[in-house]
Design a protein around this motif. Sequence first.
Motif, PDB file in Angstrom:
ATOM      1  N   LEU A 168       0.839  -1.197   0.000  1.00 38.25           N
ATOM      2  CA  LEU A 168       0.000   0.000   0.000  1.00 38.25           C
ATOM      3  C   LEU A 168       0.875   1.248   0.000  1.00 38.25           C
ATOM      4  O   LEU A 168       1.918   1.285   0.660  1.00 38.25           O
ATOM      5  N   THR A 169       0.426   2.277  -0.723  1.00 42.11           N
ATOM      6  CA  THR A 169       1.192   3.528  -0.816  1.00 42.11           C
ATOM      7  C   THR A 169       0.867   4.441   0.359  1.00 42.11           C
ATOM      8  O   THR A 169       0.501   5.598   0.207  1.00 42.11           O
ATOM      9  N   THR A 170       0.973   3.892   1.559  1.00 40.25           N
ATOM     10  CA  THR A 170       0.765   4.682   2.771  1.00 40.25           C
ATOM     11  C   THR A 170       2.119   5.237   3.225  1.00 40.25           C
ATOM     12  O   THR A 170       3.152   4.963   2.614  1.00 40.25           O
ATOM     13  N   HIS A 171       2.094   6.022   4.288  1.00 43.21           N
ATOM     14  CA  HIS A 171       3.340   6.574   4.837  1.00 43.21           C
ATOM     15  C   HIS A 171       3.442   6.190   6.303  1.00 43.21           C
ATOM     16  O   HIS A 171       2.697   6.730   7.139  1.00 43.21           O
ATOM     17  N   PRO A 172       4.350   5.285   6.643  1.00 43.72           N
ATOM     18  CA  PRO A 172       5.239   4.558   5.721  1.00 43.72           C
ATOM     19  C   PRO A 172       4.468   3.481   4.973  1.00 43.72           C
ATOM     20  O   PRO A 172       3.370   3.109   5.386  1.00 43.72           O
ATOM     21  N   PRO A 173       5.055   2.924   3.877  1.00 43.92           N
ATOM     22  CA  PRO A 173       4.357   1.893   3.105  1.00 43.92           C
ATOM     23  C   PRO A 173       4.078   0.655   3.966  1.00 43.92           C
ATOM     24  O   PRO A 173       4.868   0.300   4.840  1.00 43.92           O
ATOM     25  N   ALA A 174       2.945   0.051   3.736  1.00 42.22           N
ATOM     26  CA  ALA A 174       2.573  -1.191   4.430  1.00 42.22           C
ATOM     27  C   ALA A 174       2.488  -2.314   3.403  1.00 42.22           C
ATOM     28  O   ALA A 174       1.992  -2.107   2.287  1.00 42.22           O
ATOM     29  N   SER A 175       2.964  -3.479   3.779  1.00 46.17           N
ATOM     30  CA  SER A 175       2.993  -4.602   2.840  1.00 46.17           C
ATOM     31  C   SER A 175       2.412  -5.859   3.476  1.00 46.17           C
ATOM     32  O   SER A 175       2.569  -6.091   4.686  1.00 46.17           O
ATOM     33  N   LEU A 176       1.754  -6.644   2.656  1.00 43.99           N
ATOM     34  CA  LEU A 176       1.288  -7.969   3.030  1.00 43.99           C
ATOM     35  C   LEU A 176       1.904  -8.963   2.046  1.00 43.99           C
ATOM     36  O   LEU A 176       1.958  -8.703   0.841  1.00 43.99           O
ATOM     37  N   PHE A 177       2.342 -10.129   2.553  1.00 40.04           N
ATOM     38  CA  PHE A 177       3.042 -11.097   1.723  1.00 40.04           C
ATOM     39  C   PHE A 177       2.222 -12.385   1.588  1.00 40.04           C
ATOM     40  O   PHE A 177       1.590 -12.841   2.547  1.00 40.04           O
ATOM     41  N   PHE A 178       2.259 -12.946   0.390  1.00 37.49           N
ATOM     42  CA  PHE A 178       1.528 -14.167   0.076  1.00 37.49           C
ATOM     43  C   PHE A 178       2.466 -15.123  -0.673  1.00 37.49           C
ATOM     44  O   PHE A 178       3.186 -14.697  -1.576  1.00 37.49           O
ATOM     45  N   THR A 179       2.425 -16.374  -0.309  1.00 41.75           N
ATOM     46  CA  THR A 179       3.234 -17.391  -0.985  1.00 41.75           C
ATOM     47  C   THR A 179       2.337 -18.217  -1.904  1.00 41.75           C
ATOM     48  O   THR A 179       1.352 -18.811  -1.442  1.00 41.75           O
TER      49      THR A 179
END
Length: 294
Positions: A127-138
């Motif tokens: 996500l282009t938030t400040h700071p960026p937030a990420s979710l990971f998927f395998t």
Amino acid sequence: MTGVSGWSEEEEEKEDGVISQNTYQKRELVVGPREATTEYITPEEQNNTEVVAQLGGTATIKCYTYFLGDEMVTWMKRDEDQLLTAGGEVYSSEKRYSVAHVRHQKLWELSLRDVRMSDAGLYECQLTTHPPASLFFTLKVVEARAVVAGGPEVHVHTGVKLRLHCTVELATEPPDYIFWFHNDTMINYLPKRPLKVVNHHFASSLVISNVTWADAGSYRCEPHLATPANLTLHVVEGEKHAALHNGHSEGAEQDTTAAADSAHLSPLMVAAAASCLLIFASAGHLYTLDSDWS
């Protein structure tokens, strides 16, 4: 298999140009280690989720932005450091990728069709938030395969009813079709053969009502997007043929019995013959005496 719960845009129904939001149907998918509804999905419940896709099928990765805001999302294949999408635009050279945004569900959905083994790996929803937030998927890619019960060799009698059952294992979506082949000839729709094909969700049954010698040979169950399974059918004499064969055997046994009965009567015949010999011997002895007296 684990994935993210939710609905897709395809499930929306329009009536007179108005989208009706009360017609959604919830999919039964699993989020992380436990089930959750879309209303309460947290980043922790989604992060490090494993999504299983079938080789040749379609992979769908769902990223919910609850508690993270409704900012634009970029999708990346993290283990290759490759940008796939940004917002609603696809930047990958692969035409197999697509992205959808279901705004009222705060859902960003990445889809990949014609899945290959090389597509497996780590995907990032950022996500282009400040700071960026990420979710990971395998993404894990599996190869579906067909399995025929009782194979690879089956022996049956003529005249019986035979059912061959084929199941598709490791499939993440029902196959579009399951074809049966006999000696490399597709037999699902042969009108002259006394057989029937019954399809199930992830399985198919081939029913032969009256097995004949012509049914022997090689059979193959070939589902869509799955490795086929082979089986060899051996046809042997059925009960009717065996009865005829046993009739010959009984006749032979009867012949043997008759020979045994004849052998059983032979002592009487020997006794009678012995009596005759005694008579002849006695007559010969008398003849000898008469000769002496003369």
